[in-house]
Write a protein that holds these residues in place. Structure first.
Motif, PDB file in Angstrom:
ATOM      1  N   PRO A   1     -19.732  20.939 -34.639  1.00 17.63           N
ATOM      2  CA  PRO A   1     -19.273  20.710 -33.274  1.00 17.63           C
ATOM      3  C   PRO A   1     -17.843  20.211 -33.126  1.00 17.63           C
ATOM      4  CG  PRO A   1     -20.990  19.185 -33.900  1.00 17.63           C
ATOM      5  CD  PRO A   1     -20.680  20.005 -35.093  1.00 17.63           C
ATOM      6  N   GLN A   2     -17.336  20.095 -31.792  1.00 17.55           N
ATOM      7  CA  GLN A   2     -15.994  19.531 -31.574  1.00 17.55           C
ATOM      8  C   GLN A   2     -15.620  19.050 -30.178  1.00 17.55           C
ATOM      9  OE1 GLN A   2     -13.477  22.171 -33.928  1.00 17.55           O
ATOM     10  NE2 GLN A   2     -12.996  20.367 -35.018  1.00 17.55           N
ATOM     11  N   PRO A   3     -14.282  18.739 -29.933  1.00 17.65           N
ATOM     12  CA  PRO A   3     -13.842  18.012 -28.745  1.00 17.65           C
ATOM     13  C   PRO A   3     -13.962  18.753 -27.445  1.00 17.65           C
ATOM     14  CG  PRO A   3     -11.994  18.516 -30.172  1.00 17.65           C
ATOM     15  CD  PRO A   3     -13.208  19.114 -30.796  1.00 17.65           C
TER      16      PRO A   3
ATOM     17  N   ALA B   1      -7.738  30.805 -22.667  1.00 17.00           N
ATOM     18  CA  ALA B   1      -8.265  29.589 -23.302  1.00 17.00           C
ATOM     19  C   ALA B   1      -8.322  29.716 -24.818  1.00 17.00           C
ATOM     20  CB  ALA B   1      -9.656  29.270 -22.751  1.00 17.00           C
ATOM     21  N   ARG B   2      -8.472  30.917 -25.325  1.00 16.96           N
ATOM     22  CA  ARG B   2      -8.533  31.148 -26.770  1.00 16.96           C
ATOM     23  C   ARG B   2      -7.188  31.575 -27.346  1.00 16.96           C
ATOM     24  NH1 ARG B   2     -12.367  35.192 -28.719  1.00 16.96           N
ATOM     25  NH2 ARG B   2     -12.071  34.080 -30.684  1.00 16.96           N
ATOM     26  N   GLY B   3      -6.121  31.318 -26.621  1.00 15.84           N
ATOM     27  CA  GLY B   3      -4.788  31.606 -27.135  1.00 15.84           C
ATOM     28  C   GLY B   3      -4.340  33.040 -26.955  1.00 15.84           C
TER      29      GLY B   3
ATOM     30  N   TYR C   1     -16.732  26.021 -32.798  1.00 15.31           N
ATOM     31  CA  TYR C   1     -17.703  25.020 -32.380  1.00 15.31           C
ATOM     32  C   TYR C   1     -17.641  24.737 -30.886  1.00 15.31           C
ATOM     33  CZ  TYR C   1     -19.108  24.845 -37.112  1.00 15.31           C
ATOM     34  OH  TYR C   1     -19.602  25.227 -38.334  1.00 15.31           O
ATOM     35  N   TRP C   2     -17.164  25.764 -30.132  1.00 14.52           N
ATOM     36  CA  TRP C   2     -17.283  25.792 -28.678  1.00 14.52           C
ATOM     37  C   TRP C   2     -16.685  24.560 -27.999  1.00 14.52           C
ATOM     38  CZ3 TRP C   2     -18.366  30.553 -27.243  1.00 14.52           C
ATOM     39  CH2 TRP C   2     -19.089  31.368 -28.121  1.00 14.52           C
ATOM     40  N   HIS C   3     -15.516  24.096 -28.503  1.00 11.57           N
ATOM     41  CA  HIS C   3     -14.841  22.979 -27.861  1.00 11.57           C
ATOM     42  C   HIS C   3     -13.353  23.079 -28.125  1.00 11.57           C
ATOM     43  CE1 HIS C   3     -15.267  21.557 -31.994  1.00 11.57           C
ATOM     44  NE2 HIS C   3     -14.185  20.838 -31.741  1.00 11.57           N
ATOM     45  N   LYS C   4     -12.591  22.216 -27.504  1.00  9.50           N
ATOM     46  CA  LYS C   4     -11.140  22.266 -27.652  1.00  9.50           C
ATOM     47  C   LYS C   4     -10.730  21.815 -29.047  1.00  9.50           C
ATOM     48  CE  LYS C   4      -6.827  21.060 -25.355  1.00  9.50           C
ATOM     49  NZ  LYS C   4      -6.204  20.319 -24.242  1.00  9.50           N
ATOM     50  N   ARG C   5      -9.855  22.618 -29.679  1.00 11.98           N
ATOM     51  CA  ARG C   5      -9.415  22.325 -31.021  1.00 11.98           C
ATOM     52  C   ARG C   5      -7.985  21.808 -31.032  1.00 11.98           C
ATOM     53  NH1 ARG C   5     -13.443  23.835 -34.532  1.00 11.98           N
ATOM     54  NH2 ARG C   5     -12.392  22.123 -35.603  1.00 11.98           N
ATOM     55  N   ALA C   6      -7.600  21.284 -32.195  1.00 11.26           N
ATOM     56  CA  ALA C   6      -6.262  20.706 -32.334  1.00 11.26           C
ATOM     57  C   ALA C   6      -5.158  21.734 -32.081  1.00 11.26           C
ATOM     58  CB  ALA C   6      -6.105  20.088 -33.713  1.00 11.26           C
ATOM     59  N   ASP C   7      -5.457  23.016 -32.315  1.00 10.79           N
ATOM     60  CA  ASP C   7      -4.440  24.044 -32.087  1.00 10.79           C
ATOM     61  C   ASP C   7      -4.339  24.463 -30.628  1.00 10.79           C
ATOM     62  OD1 ASP C   7      -6.704  25.553 -31.674  1.00 10.79           O
ATOM     63  OD2 ASP C   7      -6.389  26.924 -33.359  1.00 10.79           O
TER      64      ASP C   7
ATOM     65  N   PRO D   1     -16.972  21.850 -43.107  1.00  9.68           N
ATOM     66  CA  PRO D   1     -15.522  22.016 -42.974  1.00  9.68           C
ATOM     67  C   PRO D   1     -15.159  22.769 -41.690  1.00  9.68           C
ATOM     68  CG  PRO D   1     -16.231  22.548 -45.201  1.00  9.68           C
ATOM     69  CD  PRO D   1     -17.482  22.362 -44.391  1.00  9.68           C
ATOM     70  N   LYS D   2     -14.151  22.313 -40.998  1.00 10.03           N
ATOM     71  CA  LYS D   2     -13.617  22.920 -39.777  1.00 10.03           C
ATOM     72  C   LYS D   2     -14.509  22.729 -38.561  1.00 10.03           C
ATOM     73  CE  LYS D   2     -11.000  26.497 -42.224  1.00 10.03           C
ATOM     74  NZ  LYS D   2     -10.705  27.952 -42.313  1.00 10.03           N
ATOM     75  N   ALA D   3     -15.584  21.954 -38.705  1.00  8.06           N
ATOM     76  CA  ALA D   3     -16.445  21.703 -37.548  1.00  8.06           C
ATOM     77  C   ALA D   3     -15.725  20.822 -36.540  1.00  8.06           C
ATOM     78  CB  ALA D   3     -17.738  21.054 -37.992  1.00  8.06           C
ATOM     79  N   PHE D   4     -15.024  19.820 -37.022  1.00  6.71           N
ATOM     80  CA  PHE D   4     -14.258  18.903 -36.175  1.00  6.71           C
ATOM     81  C   PHE D   4     -12.882  18.705 -36.788  1.00  6.71           C
ATOM     82  CE2 PHE D   4     -18.713  17.893 -35.613  1.00  6.71           C
ATOM     83  CZ  PHE D   4     -18.828  17.897 -34.236  1.00  6.71           C
TER      84      PHE D   4
END
Length: 292
Positions: free
Chosen positions: A36-38, A69-71, A140-146, A215-218
């Motif tokens: 999961p993520q933010p 939203a996905r860049g 993980y269906w949330h906002k990522r650092a990128d 890895p890469k989940a959050f």
């Protein structure tokens, strides 16, 4: 936003093992997971042009759009409809089906959604559409650092598009597998009880600590904490079903999640692992539950 017809579909995943063999051995595949993520910052609604989607099989529509939203990437979608229905058939309700790690919009088809919807029609259950969409292999269906945010794509781009196509998005259902099971819980809670009709989380990718996360989940421990679905009040106010195999690596965390809900959900904990065979076996009951 421009919609582009896309009639390609990967071949349905071959499932050669029998259900009984999967019950004994599929849990060895539990290492294939998702995290999961933010939470995503809301995006400004984007005007939608009339859909140029094409139907390539009865009761299925496919297409794509460019997701802000996905860049700015091309994002494929698939709508599975009950036999005899169209996207204009009396404002069909929509269930958003979120794929797992390394999956795509077609995962819900691989799980057998088309046959399950046909079965529901024969049983006289209320009809609805099931919608799959690309969210990225490990978003993980949330906002990522990128800056990309597949969760915001679903809420701010996909749902308005579906409404413009004639589906009823005033209240929607969510379902998802693994990474998508976590995403279904998170996005359903984000929309809240007034707009979420029900959530079915299948083998949800839940973690009891940041150290356990895939890895890469959050992006960080702070990201994991900010996007946890534990203790969210909305999830005790929305009809909820949680299914997980007892040999699934997420089974302990899923049990813990269920135990902390103030309103007991419908649950199915049966022998099985983190694999397509078990998910296909559960699907008819899950769609029947969503229908009612």
């Amino acid at each position: 936003m421009t919609f582009v017809p896309d009639l390609t579909r990967r071949a349905v995943l071959r499932v050669g093992a029998s259900a009984s063999a999967a019950a004994m051995g599929a849990w060895a595949l539990s290492a294939l997971v998702d995290p999961p993520q933010p939470q995503a910052a809301p995006l400004s609604p984007t005007p939608f042009e009339p859909s140029t989607a094409s139907s390539n099989l009865p009761n299925k529509l496919t297409g794509s759009f460019i997701s802000k939203a996905r860049g700015g990437v091309k994002t494929n979608w698939v709508i599975a409809l009950p036999p005899g229905q169209t996207s204009q058939s009396g404002l069909l309700p929509a269930v958003i089906a979120l794929h797992g790690k390394d999956g795509d919009a077609n995962m819900m088809l691989d799980c057998g959604v088309e046959d399950a919807l046909a079965r529901l029609v024969k049983e006289g259950k209320p009809p609805f559409a099931v919608v799959g969409v690309d969210g990225g292999s490990d978003s993980y269906w949330h906002k990522r650092a990128d800056g990309t945010d597949s969760g915001a794509m679903v809420i701010d781009e996909l749902l308005p598009m579906l409404g413009s196509m004639g589906l009823d998005t005033s209240r929607v259902g969510f379902m998802g597998w693994s990474m998508g099971g976590y995403g279904a819980l998170r996005l359903g809670a984000k929309l809240g009880p007034s707009r979420t009709a029900g959530i079915c989380a299948i083998s949800p990718a839940l973690y009891t600590s940041y150290a356990d996360c895939a890895p890469k989940a959050f992006d960080s421990e702070e990201d994991w904490m900010a996007n946890s679905v534990m203790g969210l009040p909305a999830l005790s106010q929305i009809p909820l079903r949680v299914d997980c195999g007892t040999f699934d690596r997420f089974y302990p965390a899923t049990r813990q999640f269920v135990s902390q809900l103030k309103t007991p959900p419908a649950v199915s904990f049966t022998i099985g692992g983190h694999d397509m065979t078990w998910w296909r076996l559960q699907l008819p009951g899950e769609l029947s539950w969503l229908a009612t």
